[in-house]
Design a protein around this motif. Sequence first.
Motif, PDB file in Angstrom:
ATOM      1  N   PRO A   3     -11.993  36.390  -3.936  1.00  0.00           N
ATOM      2  CA  PRO A   3     -10.619  37.023  -4.635  1.00  0.00           C
ATOM      3  C   PRO A   3      -9.420  36.028  -4.871  1.00  0.00           C
ATOM      4  O   PRO A   3      -9.515  34.996  -4.039  1.00  0.00           O
ATOM      5  N   LYS A   4      -8.909  36.307  -5.850  1.00  0.00           N
ATOM      6  CA  LYS A   4      -7.840  35.273  -6.427  1.00  0.00           C
ATOM      7  C   LYS A   4      -6.819  34.846  -5.277  1.00  0.00           C
ATOM      8  O   LYS A   4      -6.546  33.716  -5.087  1.00  0.00           O
ATOM      9  N   ASP A   5      -6.415  35.773  -4.339  1.00  0.00           N
ATOM     10  CA  ASP A   5      -5.428  35.317  -3.281  1.00  0.00           C
ATOM     11  C   ASP A   5      -5.931  34.198  -2.208  1.00  0.00           C
ATOM     12  O   ASP A   5      -5.562  33.331  -1.807  1.00  0.00           O
ATOM     13  N   TYR A   6      -7.311  34.633  -1.897  1.00  0.00           N
ATOM     14  CA  TYR A   6      -8.038  33.707  -0.970  1.00  0.00           C
ATOM     15  C   TYR A   6      -8.188  32.408  -1.740  1.00  0.00           C
ATOM     16  O   TYR A   6      -8.128  31.290  -0.988  1.00  0.00           O
ATOM     17  N   GLU A   7      -8.529  32.376  -2.980  1.00  0.00           N
ATOM     18  CA  GLU A   7      -8.834  30.931  -3.686  1.00  0.00           C
ATOM     19  C   GLU A   7      -7.548  29.968  -3.753  1.00  0.00           C
ATOM     20  O   GLU A   7      -7.355  28.856  -3.185  1.00  0.00           O
ATOM     21  N   THR A   8      -6.365  31.004  -3.775  1.00  0.00           N
ATOM     22  CA  THR A   8      -4.759  30.166  -3.728  1.00  0.00           C
ATOM     23  C   THR A   8      -4.775  29.771  -2.320  1.00  0.00           C
ATOM     24  O   THR A   8      -4.352  28.501  -2.281  1.00  0.00           O
TER      25      THR A   8
END
Length: 625
Positions: A3-8
């Motif tokens: 997920p994008k949030d986790y990657e950020t």
Amino acid sequence: PVPKDYETVYNNFLKNFNDIQSGNARVNVAGCAYEISGEQAGLFLDIISHLVGITLQTQSMRTLGLFEVLQSYEDEYGKNVRQKGRLTFSDFPYFLSKRNKLTSGLIDLLEYRMDAKYDHWLLDEFQDTSREQWDAIENLIDECAMDPGAGRSSFIVGDIKQSIYAWRGGDSRIFNEQKRKYKNLGPERFRETNLDESRRSSEPVITTVNSIFGNKDEIQSLFPSIEGRWEFKEHTTVHKDRPGFTSWISAEKAPRWKELDAKLELIAEVIRKINPSENKLSIGVLVQQNKTGNLITKYLREHTNLKVTNDAKICIAKDNAAGIALLSIFRFSAHPGDKFSSGHIMMSPFRKIVEDKFPDIERFGNFIRSSVWKNQFTETVRELVSYIDFDDFNSMRVNQLLKAAVIFDNRGSRSIDEFVRFMENFTLRETGEPGSVQVMTIHQSKGLTFDSVILPELGGNTFLSTDLGTEIKYNENHEPQWILSMPNKGIVEADTQLNQYNTEKVANATYEQICKFYVALTRAKYANYLITEESEIGKSTRDNFVGLISKTIKSEDLNNGTLYSCGDPEWYEKIVQEEGTPPIQKKSLPLPSENLRREKTTQSVTEELSEKLTSKDIFTPGTAL
């Protein structure tokens, strides 16, 4: 996918990896800053280290997969190509290398024979030598250099400030390594000569070169990664009385996508002032990218009356109306149902031939097929173009297309499809002549001389960033230590070994960038013109070439967009034309295929082409179609 949030969040932790290691970090998550210290920092360190390890393991597996694919290709290539004796130039250093255990016995025999035959070795442009190339000849050079009887010698010439071919394997460090090795032989066997006196450039050109590249303090301050590596001794010139000039001009500020547009009129203005056709002067416009060179070439052809050549590879059948129309004629003759090609023919000047000589376009296609079978392609093209009046540019291209057709005809093929493919992919490098403007990349200009040089592409990205792909790390013996398909920048910086490798790569890339601009500024006999756009100066405060010249030569006292000036701006009016060096007379080589097919003596390639392809022959109407 993650997920994008986790990657950020993960990337934010990677950016602060060193602080987390030290036990005191401040990490941003969802716009909020969190303090991480003590035992908590240790826990996060374990988590991040584990994720980094998983990523590296994944990249290792990808690298192994890539190896399997390449090994399969190598096996097939070796069996079907190399074992049949079809070797390329790049194969020879590999097979001749002392590191190649498969051919070591044969190499010993070959070296013995060559060592017995040659007593003196002369190596030029040595700074561009690759490790593979040096491995192939090092033993032979050493034998001559270390000859106890002093009857043999090695003569090595190079300039590590012109090391601009690392991207294809050149390693300038070999130069100094060998210099140190041979220096130990003592003064009786080793002699070093520094060539710091220019025999090309005027005083203002050399003064500017000294001001930029001789300022080691600024270079080291801006680019600390190459500390101690940049070697420069102040240059002088034998042409102290030669008129000359160097200036740095800035175009008005423009949007990013129009930065080149802002410079184009400045380039044309400089060329008009020099008036190369009237003053019989050569001008080189040197750029970093072929794309930029093509745009400048197009603009100058549209806005000046000069012949402008481009040293990029040009597809001569596809950059002009005549060539594109001729391709349509041959496509239609091979495929009569090709409506696009037939429509193009009827919208081109060749329509007149169809309407005047044939009842319909199908009969025209029949004629082309018949002519190719009877006369091959060169004569067919010659007859087609003899009925059309072309402008100068298309006339030049038609001449070149006819020469390309001769090359194809010498193969003996009459396949129209093969001819079309051949012409679509046939490229030439255009060369300049006195009074013309030649556009090329800085790399292509190496070794060349121009009366004046214009440099309109000095900006670009920071020197301190590099692209990482599948990388090879070599040990101190220059043997592969590891190979890895590299992860993203954050992972690289978090891993000690990968970060060290990246730092070394940045240093090498930075050094090569400085060398590239040194080459660019030392091509001119009389004058250099540096052209930038206003916003490039503001963006280049530290780490690219515009940043370097801003620190070393930029003047605050000049007006009207001129940031630096040295010498006489009207240098071109004060030149006394010098006698050129007589050209070396080269013997023409006979055409190999002609020797194989005919017993009679044949003409050289040069003679044959010049005899067949005069403008008079091309544009004088022949027998009616």
